[in-house]
Design an enzyme around this catalytic site. Sequence first.
Site, PDB file in Angstrom:
ATOM      1  N   ASP A   1      44.701  42.105  41.280  1.00 22.38           N
ATOM      2  CA  ASP A   1      44.207  42.886  42.419  1.00 22.38           C
ATOM      3  C   ASP A   1      43.968  44.352  42.049  1.00 22.38           C
ATOM      4  O   ASP A   1      44.651  44.895  41.172  1.00 22.38           O
ATOM      5  CB  ASP A   1      45.234  42.796  43.558  1.00 22.38           C
ATOM      6  CG  ASP A   1      44.660  43.259  44.882  1.00 22.38           C
ATOM      7  OD1 ASP A   1      43.416  43.280  45.029  1.00 22.38           O
ATOM      8  OD2 ASP A   1      45.462  43.588  45.781  1.00 22.38           O
TER       9      ASP A   1
ATOM     10  N   HIS B   1      35.010  44.587  39.129  1.00 22.19           N
ATOM     11  CA  HIS B   1      35.199  43.163  38.828  1.00 22.19           C
ATOM     12  C   HIS B   1      34.859  42.867  37.358  1.00 22.19           C
ATOM     13  O   HIS B   1      35.529  42.057  36.719  1.00 22.19           O
ATOM     14  CB  HIS B   1      34.349  42.295  39.763  1.00 22.19           C
ATOM     15  CG  HIS B   1      34.771  42.397  41.213  1.00 22.19           C
ATOM     16  ND1 HIS B   1      36.084  42.265  41.612  1.00 22.19           N
ATOM     17  CD2 HIS B   1      34.061  42.628  42.345  1.00 22.19           C
ATOM     18  CE1 HIS B   1      36.164  42.404  42.926  1.00 22.19           C
ATOM     19  NE2 HIS B   1      34.951  42.644  43.390  1.00 22.19           N
TER      20      HIS B   1
ATOM     21  N   LEU C   1      48.962  27.373  25.602  1.00 24.38           N
ATOM     22  CA  LEU C   1      49.047  27.857  26.989  1.00 24.38           C
ATOM     23  C   LEU C   1      48.253  26.978  27.961  1.00 24.38           C
ATOM     24  O   LEU C   1      47.124  26.596  27.676  1.00 24.38           O
ATOM     25  CB  LEU C   1      48.469  29.281  27.026  1.00 24.38           C
ATOM     26  CG  LEU C   1      48.365  29.955  28.395  1.00 24.38           C
ATOM     27  CD1 LEU C   1      49.736  30.386  28.885  1.00 24.38           C
ATOM     28  CD2 LEU C   1      47.437  31.171  28.325  1.00 24.38           C
TER      29      LEU C   1
END
Length: 259
Positions: free
Chosen positions: A39, A56, A150
């Site tokens: 965020d 972004h 991962l």
Amino acid sequence: MFLPIKFFLRKKTKDNDILTDMNHNREHILPKHIGIIMDGNGRWAKKHGKMRSAGHVEGAQRFREIVKYCEKIGIKYLTVYAFSTENWRRPQEEVNGIMKLFKEYLIEALTDFQKENIKTCFIGDRSVLSKELIDLMNQCEEDTKNKTGLVLNIAINYGGRNEIVKAVKELAKECLDGKILPDDITEQSISQHLYTVNQPDPDLIIRPSGEYRTSNFLLWQSAYSEYYFDNILWPDYTGKDLERAIEAYCKRNRRYGGI
Ligand code: IPE
Ligand code: IPE
Ligand code: MG
């Protein structure tokens, strides 16, 4: 496999002076599953006199870096919140820009990231996305399904409440079909109908940008997650900031209602 964090990080990240300086006798272990609410892109852009879309773009770069960092230090599961079920409320132009970045990432993931040992999964309701995106997401999951490093969950059109509704609907249908009885429904069976099926719950959830709320992220799974909030805007987030969060996590005492 559990390793003392000091040993682990000294080995994995040689130049890491924050975590390796930890002077603990207790055995510390890395969180197995980290969630990140990415965020602050918009505020970062504003601060730099840029359009929100520039925030972004920058945020997407940090995402790439933090994924690699998590893989490097041996985090097993990383779930990143990229677009919520509520983010459709934003101006169409901003939503389009985010979807464009997502497409670019997917194409890159399908080519450049083949060499990485990362298994990519998408959580959220993808059915409303464009066919092009859905195809790329499916391809990405298929191509990486046998990777052993991962596990990266990217939350797109994800909402914790929406996910619980999905689980309830599926279980209700199983009841109607006579496969189970209402009394057969357990916490475990609900977990089995979430997007994160067969994955451990997040140990640590990080929210940068100075907001202190979950915004509908992993509601069911976060029952006993440790939260870490800080004021850094996501486009400014670095591996060092992640280390600080992990270090704080390692010092906490998780009691799960016990003593
Ligand atoms: C997070 O940054 C990205 C998405 C929610 C898609 P924001 O766009 O929410 O940034 P702020 O909170 O407005 O600064
Ligand atoms: C949460 O951030 C969603 C993502 C980071 C993808 P928001 O910026 O949408 O959350 P609110 O609106 O501040 O609660
Ligand atoms: Mg925000």
